[in-house]
Design a protein around this motif. Structure first.
Motif, PDB file in Angstrom:
ATOM      1  N   UNK A  99     -56.157  -4.349   0.636  1.00  0.00           N
ATOM      2  CA  UNK A  99     -56.225  -3.733   0.223  1.00  0.00           C
ATOM      3  C   UNK A  99     -56.525  -3.699  -1.239  1.00  0.00           C
ATOM      4  N   UNK A 100     -55.809  -4.793  -1.840  1.00  0.00           N
ATOM      5  CA  UNK A 100     -56.161  -4.921  -2.997  1.00  0.00           C
ATOM      6  C   UNK A 100     -56.999  -6.571  -3.434  1.00  0.00           C
ATOM      7  N   UNK A 101     -57.720  -7.202  -1.933  1.00  0.00           N
ATOM      8  CA  UNK A 101     -58.728  -8.067  -1.908  1.00  0.00           C
ATOM      9  C   UNK A 101     -57.894  -9.239  -2.207  1.00  0.00           C
ATOM     10  N   UNK A 102     -57.359  -9.418  -0.932  1.00  0.00           N
ATOM     11  CA  UNK A 102     -56.633 -10.833  -1.345  1.00  0.00           C
ATOM     12  C   UNK A 102     -56.136 -10.839   0.161  1.00  0.00           C
ATOM     13  N   UNK A 103     -57.133 -10.690   0.519  1.00  0.00           N
ATOM     14  CA  UNK A 103     -57.092 -11.088   2.577  1.00  0.00           C
ATOM     15  C   UNK A 103     -57.073 -12.213   2.880  1.00  0.00           C
ATOM     16  N   UNK A 104     -56.195 -13.602   3.484  1.00  0.00           N
ATOM     17  CA  UNK A 104     -57.023 -14.927   3.446  1.00  0.00           C
ATOM     18  C   UNK A 104     -56.031 -15.879   2.283  1.00  0.00           C
ATOM     19  N   UNK A 105     -55.275 -14.715   1.736  1.00  0.00           N
ATOM     20  CA  UNK A 105     -54.384 -15.770   0.607  1.00  0.00           C
ATOM     21  C   UNK A 105     -53.281 -15.436   1.121  1.00  0.00           C
ATOM     22  N   UNK A 106     -52.723 -15.089   2.299  1.00  0.00           N
ATOM     23  CA  UNK A 106     -51.105 -14.403   2.055  1.00  0.00           C
ATOM     24  C   UNK A 106     -50.703 -15.642   1.859  1.00  0.00           C
ATOM     25  N   UNK A 107     -50.574 -17.283   2.164  1.00  0.00           N
ATOM     26  CA  UNK A 107     -50.185 -18.264   2.422  1.00  0.00           C
ATOM     27  C   UNK A 107     -50.166 -19.396   1.045  1.00  0.00           C
ATOM     28  N   UNK A 108     -50.844 -18.517  -0.069  1.00  0.00           N
ATOM     29  CA  UNK A 108     -51.157 -19.510  -0.991  1.00  0.00           C
ATOM     30  C   UNK A 108     -50.374 -19.007  -2.258  1.00  0.00           C
ATOM     31  N   UNK A 109     -49.323 -20.374  -3.349  1.00  0.00           N
ATOM     32  CA  UNK A 109     -49.293 -19.998  -4.278  1.00  0.00           C
ATOM     33  C   UNK A 109     -49.161 -19.505  -5.294  1.00  0.00           C
ATOM     34  N   UNK A 110     -49.105 -18.489  -6.102  1.00  0.00           N
ATOM     35  CA  UNK A 110     -49.005 -18.352  -7.372  1.00  0.00           C
ATOM     36  C   UNK A 110     -49.763 -19.627  -8.040  1.00  0.00           C
ATOM     37  N   UNK A 111     -49.329 -20.309  -8.391  1.00  0.00           N
ATOM     38  CA  UNK A 111     -50.727 -21.076  -8.969  1.00  0.00           C
ATOM     39  C   UNK A 111     -51.610 -21.413  -8.674  1.00  0.00           C
ATOM     40  N   UNK A 112     -51.967 -20.660  -6.972  1.00  0.00           N
ATOM     41  CA  UNK A 112     -52.744 -21.335  -6.649  1.00  0.00           C
ATOM     42  C   UNK A 112     -54.299 -20.489  -6.651  1.00  0.00           C
ATOM     43  N   UNK A 113     -53.622 -18.845  -7.361  1.00  0.00           N
ATOM     44  CA  UNK A 113     -54.112 -18.198  -7.471  1.00  0.00           C
ATOM     45  C   UNK A 113     -54.849 -17.648  -9.350  1.00  0.00           C
ATOM     46  N   UNK A 114     -55.824 -16.990  -9.406  1.00  0.00           N
ATOM     47  CA  UNK A 114     -56.399 -16.681 -10.573  1.00  0.00           C
ATOM     48  C   UNK A 114     -55.491 -15.901 -11.106  1.00  0.00           C
ATOM     49  N   UNK A 115     -55.329 -15.477 -12.596  1.00  0.00           N
ATOM     50  CA  UNK A 115     -54.811 -14.596 -12.870  1.00  0.00           C
ATOM     51  C   UNK A 115     -55.159 -13.247 -12.645  1.00  0.00           C
ATOM     52  N   UNK A 116     -56.269 -13.055 -12.477  1.00  0.00           N
ATOM     53  CA  UNK A 116     -56.189 -11.526 -11.349  1.00  0.00           C
ATOM     54  C   UNK A 116     -56.158 -12.026 -10.348  1.00  0.00           C
ATOM     55  N   UNK A 117     -56.345 -12.294  -9.916  1.00  0.00           N
ATOM     56  CA  UNK A 117     -56.141 -12.040  -8.292  1.00  0.00           C
ATOM     57  C   UNK A 117     -53.951 -12.307  -8.424  1.00  0.00           C
ATOM     58  N   UNK A 118     -53.372 -12.721  -9.296  1.00  0.00           N
ATOM     59  CA  UNK A 118     -51.847 -12.556  -9.782  1.00  0.00           C
ATOM     60  C   UNK A 118     -51.441 -11.235 -10.375  1.00  0.00           C
ATOM     61  N   UNK A 119     -52.389 -10.818 -10.832  1.00  0.00           N
ATOM     62  CA  UNK A 119     -52.058  -9.785 -11.338  1.00  0.00           C
ATOM     63  C   UNK A 119     -52.372  -8.572 -10.409  1.00  0.00           C
ATOM     64  N   UNK A 120     -53.582  -8.749  -8.571  1.00  0.00           N
ATOM     65  CA  UNK A 120     -53.473  -8.358  -7.993  1.00  0.00           C
ATOM     66  C   UNK A 120     -51.992  -8.011  -6.812  1.00  0.00           C
ATOM     67  N   UNK A 121     -51.927  -9.324  -6.407  1.00  0.00           N
ATOM     68  CA  UNK A 121     -50.712  -9.404  -6.273  1.00  0.00           C
ATOM     69  C   UNK A 121     -49.501  -9.087  -6.967  1.00  0.00           C
ATOM     70  N   UNK A 122     -49.312  -8.581  -7.412  1.00  0.00           N
ATOM     71  CA  UNK A 122     -48.378  -7.745  -8.625  1.00  0.00           C
ATOM     72  C   UNK A 122     -48.782  -6.640  -8.057  1.00  0.00           C
ATOM     73  N   UNK A 123     -49.907  -6.102  -8.278  1.00  0.00           N
ATOM     74  CA  UNK A 123     -50.444  -4.268  -7.488  1.00  0.00           C
ATOM     75  C   UNK A 123     -49.423  -4.303  -6.621  1.00  0.00           C
TER      76      UNK A 123
END
Length: 194
Positions: A99-123
Motif C-alpha cells: 500500500x505504501x509502494x514497498x512491494x518487493x522490498x520485504x527482505x531488504x534491511x533499512x540501510x538498503x532503502x532510501x530515506x523516503x522508503x524508510x519513511x514509508x516503512x515507518x508509516x
C-alpha cells in the motif's frame, strides 16, 4: 484523546503552560509554532513517553507514533520491522508495504532503502496497529519536494481509509492544510495554544 495540562517544566524552566487538547478518531489537528516552543514535548506527553507533567491525559487504547527519523531496527529486514514491533501478521505487513509502494522490498534491511522508503516503512508500521490516533513528529522534514508531496498524499489516503485521528507536529501550515488538519499554534513562554 484528551489532555488537560496545567504545566510542564524541565527543571526550573517552564515549557508548557495550561492548555486543553482533545482529539477524536477521525479528527485531524496540527501543532504549529517556532522551533523550541514545545511542540515535540507536547507530542511526547500525548504519546505517553513523558509522564513528568502536571495534568491529566486520557488516551485511546491504540496510538501510533511516527518520528522525524524513521527509527527502524537496522538489524531486521523491512517486513520484520513491522511484524516484530506491532505483532502484525506477515500477510498484513506485506499488504501495508504494498500500500505504501514497498512491494518487493520485504527482505531488504533499512540501510538498503532510501530515506523516503524508510519513511514509508515507518508509516506502514504505524498503521499496522490500526491506531485510533496517529501522532506524527515532523515526518516530512528533510525530504525533497516531490518525495514530501508523495508522503503527504500517502498519509492522507491512509488516514482516510483507516479513520484514524491525527496529531501532526509541523513548521509548515501547507502540510497541515494538505492533510485537512485544524492548525493550532503554540506560542508564549511558557507556551500555550493560541
Amino acid at each position: 484523546m484528551r489532555l488537560e495540562l496545567r504545566a510542564k517544566s524541565f527543571g526550573n524552566q517552564p515549557v508548557l503552560g495550561p492548555l486543553t487538547l482533545s482529539v477524536a478518531r477521525g479528527q485531524r489537528v496540527a501543532l504549529l509554532g517556532p522551533s523550541g516552543i514545545g511542540k515535540s514535548t507536547l507530542l511526547r506527553i500525548l504519546a505517553g513517553l513523558d509522564r513528568s507533567f502536571d495534568g491529566r491525559l486520557t488516551a485511546p487504547e491504540r496510538l501510533a507514533l511516527v518520528f522525524q527519523e524513521p527509527t527502524l531496527l537496522p538489524w531486521r529486514q523491512a517486513e520484520a520491522n513491522i511484524t516484530l514491533t506491532t505483532g502484525a501478521t506477515p500477510a498484513r505487513a506485506r499488504a501495508l508495504m504494498a500500500e505504501v509502494g514497498l512491494a518487493g522490498h520485504e527482505a531488504k534491511f533499512p540501510r538498503q532503502l532510501s530515506l523516503g522508503q524508510q519513511r514509508r516503512l515507518s508509516l506502514a508500521r504505524a498503521f499496522a496497529t490500526d491506531p485510533g490516533i496517529l501522532l506524527m513528529d515532523e515526518p516530512f522534514a528533510s525530504l525533497d519536494a516531490d518525495t514530501g508531496a508523495r508522503m503527504l498524499d500517502l498519509t492522507e489516503a491512509l488516514l482516510t481509509r483507516s479513520g484514524a485521528g491525527l496529531v501532526l507536529v509541523t513548521h509548515d501550515p501547507a502540510e497541515a492544510a494538505r492533510l485537512g488538519a485544524t492548525a493550532l499554534r503554540l506560542a508564549g513562554s511558557p507556551a500555550v495554544l493560541g
